[in-house]
Structures are given as C-alpha cells and as structure tokens.
Design a protein around this motif. Structure first.
Motif, mmCIF file in Angstrom:
data_model
loop_
_atom_site.group_PDB
_atom_site.id
_atom_site.type_symbol
_atom_site.label_atom_id
_atom_site.label_comp_id
_atom_site.label_asym_id
_atom_site.label_seq_id
_atom_site.Cartn_x
_atom_site.Cartn_y
_atom_site.Cartn_z
ATOM 1 N N LEU A 17 0.839 -1.203 0.000
ATOM 2 C CA LEU A 17 0.000 0.000 0.000
ATOM 3 C C LEU A 17 0.865 1.241 0.000
ATOM 4 N N ARG A 18 0.425 2.268 -0.740
ATOM 5 C CA ARG A 18 1.082 3.565 -0.724
ATOM 6 C C ARG A 18 0.052 4.669 -0.558
ATOM 7 N N ALA A 19 0.221 5.440 0.481
ATOM 8 C CA ALA A 19 -0.598 6.630 0.744
ATOM 9 C C ALA A 19 -2.101 6.401 0.527
ATOM 10 N N PRO A 20 -2.674 5.405 1.193
ATOM 11 C CA PRO A 20 -4.111 5.182 1.002
ATOM 12 C C PRO A 20 -4.947 6.312 1.606
ATOM 13 N N VAL A 21 -6.096 6.533 0.999
ATOM 14 C CA VAL A 21 -7.092 7.480 1.515
ATOM 15 C C VAL A 21 -8.398 6.700 1.639
ATOM 16 N N ILE A 22 -8.996 6.741 2.822
ATOM 17 C CA ILE A 22 -10.189 5.936 3.107
ATOM 18 C C ILE A 22 -11.310 6.856 3.560
ATOM 19 N N ARG A 23 -12.463 6.680 2.953
ATOM 20 C CA ARG A 23 -13.665 7.392 3.411
ATOM 21 C C ARG A 23 -14.604 6.393 4.062
ATOM 22 N N LEU A 28 -12.736 10.691 7.312
ATOM 23 C CA LEU A 28 -11.734 10.570 6.261
ATOM 24 C C LEU A 28 -10.432 10.161 6.942
ATOM 25 N N LEU A 29 -9.816 9.107 6.448
ATOM 26 C CA LEU A 29 -8.500 8.696 6.922
ATOM 27 C C LEU A 29 -7.521 8.919 5.785
ATOM 28 N N LEU A 132 -12.322 -0.185 12.176
ATOM 29 C CA LEU A 132 -12.851 -1.064 11.128
ATOM 30 C C LEU A 132 -12.232 -0.748 9.780
ATOM 31 N N ALA A 133 -12.040 0.539 9.502
ATOM 32 C CA ALA A 133 -11.422 0.930 8.231
ATOM 33 C C ALA A 133 -9.999 0.392 8.131
ATOM 34 N N MET A 134 -9.255 0.427 9.241
ATOM 35 C CA MET A 134 -7.892 -0.087 9.223
ATOM 36 C C MET A 134 -7.867 -1.606 9.103
ATOM 37 N N ASP A 136 -10.154 -3.366 7.486
ATOM 38 C CA ASP A 136 -10.454 -3.604 6.069
ATOM 39 C C ASP A 136 -9.185 -3.433 5.229
ATOM 40 N N LEU A 137 -8.405 -2.411 5.542
ATOM 41 C CA LEU A 137 -7.157 -2.161 4.829
ATOM 42 C C LEU A 137 -6.190 -3.336 5.018
ATOM 43 N N ALA A 138 -6.051 -3.781 6.258
ATOM 44 C CA ALA A 138 -5.099 -4.859 6.558
ATOM 45 C C ALA A 138 -5.509 -6.178 5.910
ATOM 46 N N PHE A 139 -6.763 -6.547 6.063
ATOM 47 C CA PHE A 139 -7.201 -7.861 5.586
ATOM 48 C C PHE A 139 -7.559 -7.870 4.102
ATOM 49 N N ASP A 140 -8.295 -6.857 3.654
ATOM 50 C CA ASP A 140 -8.796 -6.873 2.276
ATOM 51 C C ASP A 140 -7.779 -6.370 1.257
ATOM 52 N N ARG A 141 -6.998 -5.362 1.626
ATOM 53 C CA ARG A 141 -6.069 -4.790 0.653
ATOM 54 C C ARG A 141 -4.633 -5.259 0.830
ATOM 55 N N LEU A 142 -4.245 -5.584 2.051
ATOM 56 C CA LEU A 142 -2.873 -6.007 2.288
ATOM 57 C C LEU A 142 -2.741 -7.523 2.395
ATOM 58 N N GLY A 143 -3.849 -8.210 2.579
ATOM 59 C CA GLY A 143 -3.811 -9.667 2.651
ATOM 60 C C GLY A 143 -3.248 -10.213 3.944
ATOM 61 N N ALA A 144 -3.452 -9.506 5.053
ATOM 62 C CA ALA A 144 -2.951 -9.980 6.343
ATOM 63 C C ALA A 144 -3.660 -11.263 6.755
ATOM 64 N N ALA A 145 -2.919 -12.129 7.430
ATOM 65 C CA ALA A 145 -3.508 -13.332 8.018
ATOM 66 C C ALA A 145 -3.964 -13.058 9.442
#
Length: 199
Positions: A17-23, A28-29, A132-134, A136-145
């Motif tokens: 991930l690089r500089a994500p922006v989450i709404r 806003l994150l 919850l947003a973080m 989602d970022l970890a599991f859905d976009r970064l593929g964390a176990a």
C-alpha cells in the motif's frame, strides 16, 4: 534508532500500500500533513490522550517534529513499514490510526493496528469506525492473516474497543495486553454484518 534505507531492508510485497485514503460513513483517513500541526499538538499535549501510550507529553516544537516524521509513514511494502493516517472529521484532525507491517509471507502476514481519538470525540463510535477501516485495509487490501493490537494493561477503553472489533486476548507481553484477530474471524464477522444488514 534510525531506520535502514529501503534498498537494504529486504524484499517487498507486490500487493503493498502507498498513501491510502479511506472514506467511511463519517470520517476521512488520509496521510498526515504539516498543515495538521495545531490539531496534532492539541492531541500530543493532552495528558488524557497520552496516558496509556508510549508517547511523552510533547512541546509544540517536539510535536511538530513528530508530525513531520509521521507525514513520511505512508507505505506498507517491506517488513517493519509503518503507516500512519490522520483521522479527520469535518476537516478537523481528531485522531490517528496506524498499521505496522510485521511479516510478509502471505500465509503468516501480520500487522499491528493502533488508534488514538481525542477525548472531545470519544464515546461517539469514531474509534470503532476508524478501527474497522484499518482492519479492512489490513485484511482486504494487504492480505494480512492476523492483526494484533497492543495496549497497556490499564487501558480499559482500548480493550473494550478491541473486543467490539472482534479481537480476543492472545497473551500478555512486556507488560502489555496483546489482542489478536485472524482473517477467518474477521471474514465471519463481515458475513454476520452483511446478513444482519439484509433484514
């Protein structure tokens, strides 16, 4: 201790991930900015904010340096990369949410998550929304176990929030409570939320 240059720090992951922006619904994150200095100092100079953190109370100058360093924490690609995002409500920074990439192997990829919300905005669900947003970022976009949350033993508010997010206590380590959430448990909770929202 200064971090080693990236080219000396080992492999990268292709799905980083690089500089994500989450709404989210209300928040806003986004990466921190130098323009956040006044709001960041207000958080860092509040004893209630730092009570259970490993942060000291900082002067305005110290807070500015800390914020400057945080503006550079925008990627998760290599082991020990750290991502820090400002939590923004109505154009005002009210807190911080972070992920620390601890291992890269897909089957064992692990992140640590952290959250800070200023006292003025606590009790309104903002920390849960940012958390919850973080996740989602970890599991859905970064593929964390697995995602872990480390907190001081006396930090009841963070414990309650972690449990609401689905974490369970994993261990006590170095005087801190370590909560863990697996991707399987995260997915089952998502399925439960989706099923509930269908009615």
């Amino acid at each position: 201790m200064p971090q080693r240059p990236r080219f000396l720090r080992g492999p990268r992951i292709d799905d980083g991930l690089r500089a994500p922006v989450i709404r989210t619904e209300r928040l806003l994150l986004r990466p921190h900015r130098i323009a956040d200095a006044a709001a960041w100092y207000a958080l860092q100079s509040d004893p209630d904010v730092v009570a259970y953190l490993e942060w000291p109370l900082r002067t305005r100058a110290e807070s500015f340096v800390h914020l400057f360093n945080r503006t550079r924490h925008t990627r998760l690609e290599q082991r020990d990369d750290f991502l820090a995002l400002a939590v923004v409500l109505d154009d005002r920074v009210i807190g911080d949410a972070s992920l620390h990439l601890r291992s890269l192997e897909p089957a064992r990829r692990r992140c640590d998550v952290g959250w800070v919300i200023g006292p003025e905005w606590q009790g309104r669900g903002y920390a849960q929304e940012a958390g919850l947003a973080m996740l989602d970022l970890a599991f859905d976009r970064l593929g964390a176990a697995t995602v872990e949350a480390h907190m001081a033993l006396g930090n009841r508010a963070s414990l309650v929030l972690a449990e609401r997010l689905g974490f369970t206590e994993d261990r006590i380590e170095d005087g801190q409570r370590v909560m863990a959430l697996s991707v399987e448990r995260y997915r089952s909770q998502l399925d439960g939320r989706d099923a509930a929202s269908a009615f």
